[in-house]
Scaffold this motif. Structure first.
Motif, mmCIF file in Angstrom:
data_model
loop_
_atom_site.group_PDB
_atom_site.id
_atom_site.type_symbol
_atom_site.label_atom_id
_atom_site.label_comp_id
_atom_site.label_asym_id
_atom_site.label_seq_id
_atom_site.Cartn_x
_atom_site.Cartn_y
_atom_site.Cartn_z
ATOM 1 N N ASN A 36 -2.883 1.866 -5.895
ATOM 2 C CA ASN A 36 -1.430 1.936 -5.782
ATOM 3 C C ASN A 36 -0.988 1.139 -4.561
ATOM 4 N N ARG A 37 -0.199 0.112 -4.769
ATOM 5 C CA ARG A 37 0.163 -0.810 -3.689
ATOM 6 C C ARG A 37 0.871 -0.094 -2.545
ATOM 7 N N ARG A 38 1.836 0.748 -2.864
ATOM 8 C CA ARG A 38 2.591 1.426 -1.811
ATOM 9 C C ARG A 38 1.694 2.351 -0.992
ATOM 10 N N SER A 39 0.868 3.123 -1.687
ATOM 11 C CA SER A 39 -0.013 4.059 -0.999
ATOM 12 C C SER A 39 -1.031 3.326 -0.128
ATOM 13 N N VAL A 88 -0.908 0.230 1.107
ATOM 14 C CA VAL A 88 -0.260 -0.472 2.220
ATOM 15 C C VAL A 88 0.104 0.504 3.326
ATOM 16 N N SER A 89 0.669 1.658 2.955
ATOM 17 C CA SER A 89 1.039 2.651 3.965
ATOM 18 C C SER A 89 -0.176 3.121 4.745
ATOM 19 N N ARG A 90 -1.305 3.314 4.047
ATOM 20 C CA ARG A 90 -2.508 3.780 4.730
ATOM 21 C C ARG A 90 -3.041 2.729 5.704
ATOM 22 N N GLU A 126 5.812 -2.443 12.558
ATOM 23 C CA GLU A 126 5.554 -2.070 11.162
ATOM 24 C C GLU A 126 5.892 -3.172 10.167
ATOM 25 N N ARG A 167 3.179 -4.496 7.627
ATOM 26 C CA ARG A 167 3.420 -4.332 6.190
ATOM 27 C C ARG A 167 3.177 -5.646 5.458
ATOM 28 N N GLU A 198 0.298 -5.931 2.642
ATOM 29 C CA GLU A 198 0.653 -6.336 1.283
ATOM 30 C C GLU A 198 -0.131 -7.578 0.863
ATOM 31 N N ASP A 242 -2.731 -7.675 -2.248
ATOM 32 C CA ASP A 242 -2.523 -8.637 -3.339
ATOM 33 C C ASP A 242 -3.705 -9.584 -3.519
#
Length: 296
Positions: free
Chosen positions: A173-176, A178-180, A196, A200, A204, A208
């Motif tokens: 999961n890209r969002r998860s 990246v946040s980690r 940040e 980020r 990302e 990718d």
């Protein structure tokens, strides 16, 4: 001039990118544990190249665009990761290079200097340690991200140790993911750690470019480092500088101090306000000078 290409190395495909002119002295950048070449900032690489160096960075196998193995099933060892670095030089027809390694990349650089001394012109060891000193408990593995497993992972042959790890992130999961990655860098950093938005963009880009981040982060842990080389470090004759952050909680002061004592003629340079992180922009002038001076 910047050039990225896929090239055959030791029976796999590796993604390699170069900066500058091939006629300049070569300088090979070695990323941390489970770290792709993206962790070496583009502008940092360009500034190295502007110092009259042919700068090379690459994706370790199982990172970035290089060949990836299934989750939990690496078909390689820590020794293969060492040979991959040498193989990149072979693929570029370079007899030797200045090596710059961060954390796990520093461990690889030490091993190359011990086992393939003719391939090394100088060593810059960042946030690194003598490989068989016990490492303190840390939330983030050496040189990078947390692996994904419910069990304790023993890092191959040697004495790197056992780290407790848990399933907390869906790395598909890209969002998860990246946040980690952002949280990990900030946890290991200091006052100069990028903000940040910059982290980020980097996270990302890493997501990718990666085939399987979950495999990336577990497989390097399973591959390990290879047999310890502490007793062989005194054989290193190449110019060596050890760069270490004063706020590095992953490898406190005794680690770089022991590493410096173990390599004849090595110099220890402290980076004020830096944690266990790739050099933040605030210390680039100092770091670039240290890298390029022994290489002059």
């Amino acid at each position: 001039m910047v050039h990225e290409t896929m090239m055959p190395v030791n029976g796999i495909e590796m993604c390699v990118e170069t900066f500058g002119q091939p006629t300049e002295p070569p300088l090979l950048l070695l990323s941390g544990d489970a770290g792709s070449m993206d962790w070496w900032d583009d502008e940092f690489c360009r500034r190295l190249a502007a110092g009259n160096r042919f700068v090379i960075r690459y994706d370790h196998r199982d990172t970035g665009r290089s060949t990836s193995c299934p989750f939990g099933k690496p078909d390689y060892s820590g020794a293969d990761l060492l040979l991959d670095a040498v193989g990149v030089l072979d693929a570029l027809r370079l007899p030797a290079a200045h090596l710059v390694g961060f954390s796990f990349g520093g461990a690889l650089a030490q091993r190359i200097a011990v086992h393939h001394p003719s391939r090394v012109l100088s060593l810059t060891l960042m946030a690194a340690a003598v490989d068989d000193l016990p490492s303190p408990t840390s939330a983030v593995p050496r040189g990078g991200p947390l692996p994904v497993s419910t069990a304790k992972i023993k890092s191959g042959v040697g004495t790197v140790g056992v780290r407790p790890v848990t399933i907390e992130v869906d790395w598909s999961n890209r969002r998860s993911a990246v946040s980690r990655m952002i949280a990990e860098v900030r946890a290991e950093g200091g006052p100069f750690t990028p903000d940040e938005p910059q982290l980020r963009r980097l996270a990302e880009r890493i997501f990718d470019r990666s085939a399987d981040l979950a495999a990336t982060r577990l497989n390097h842990q399973l591959a390990g480092y290879g047999p310890p080389i502490r007793d062989l470090l005194p054989t290193i004759a190449t110019p060596t500088v050890v760069l270490h952050g004063t706020l590095d909680r992953h490898f406190p002061a005794d680690h770089p101090e022991q590493l410096t004592r173990s390599i004849p003629g090595a110099r220890l340079v402290w980076l004020e306000g830096v944690g266990h992180e790739f050099p933040p922009r605030a210390v680039w002038t100092q770091v670039l000078n240290e890298i390029l001076t022994p290489a002059a």
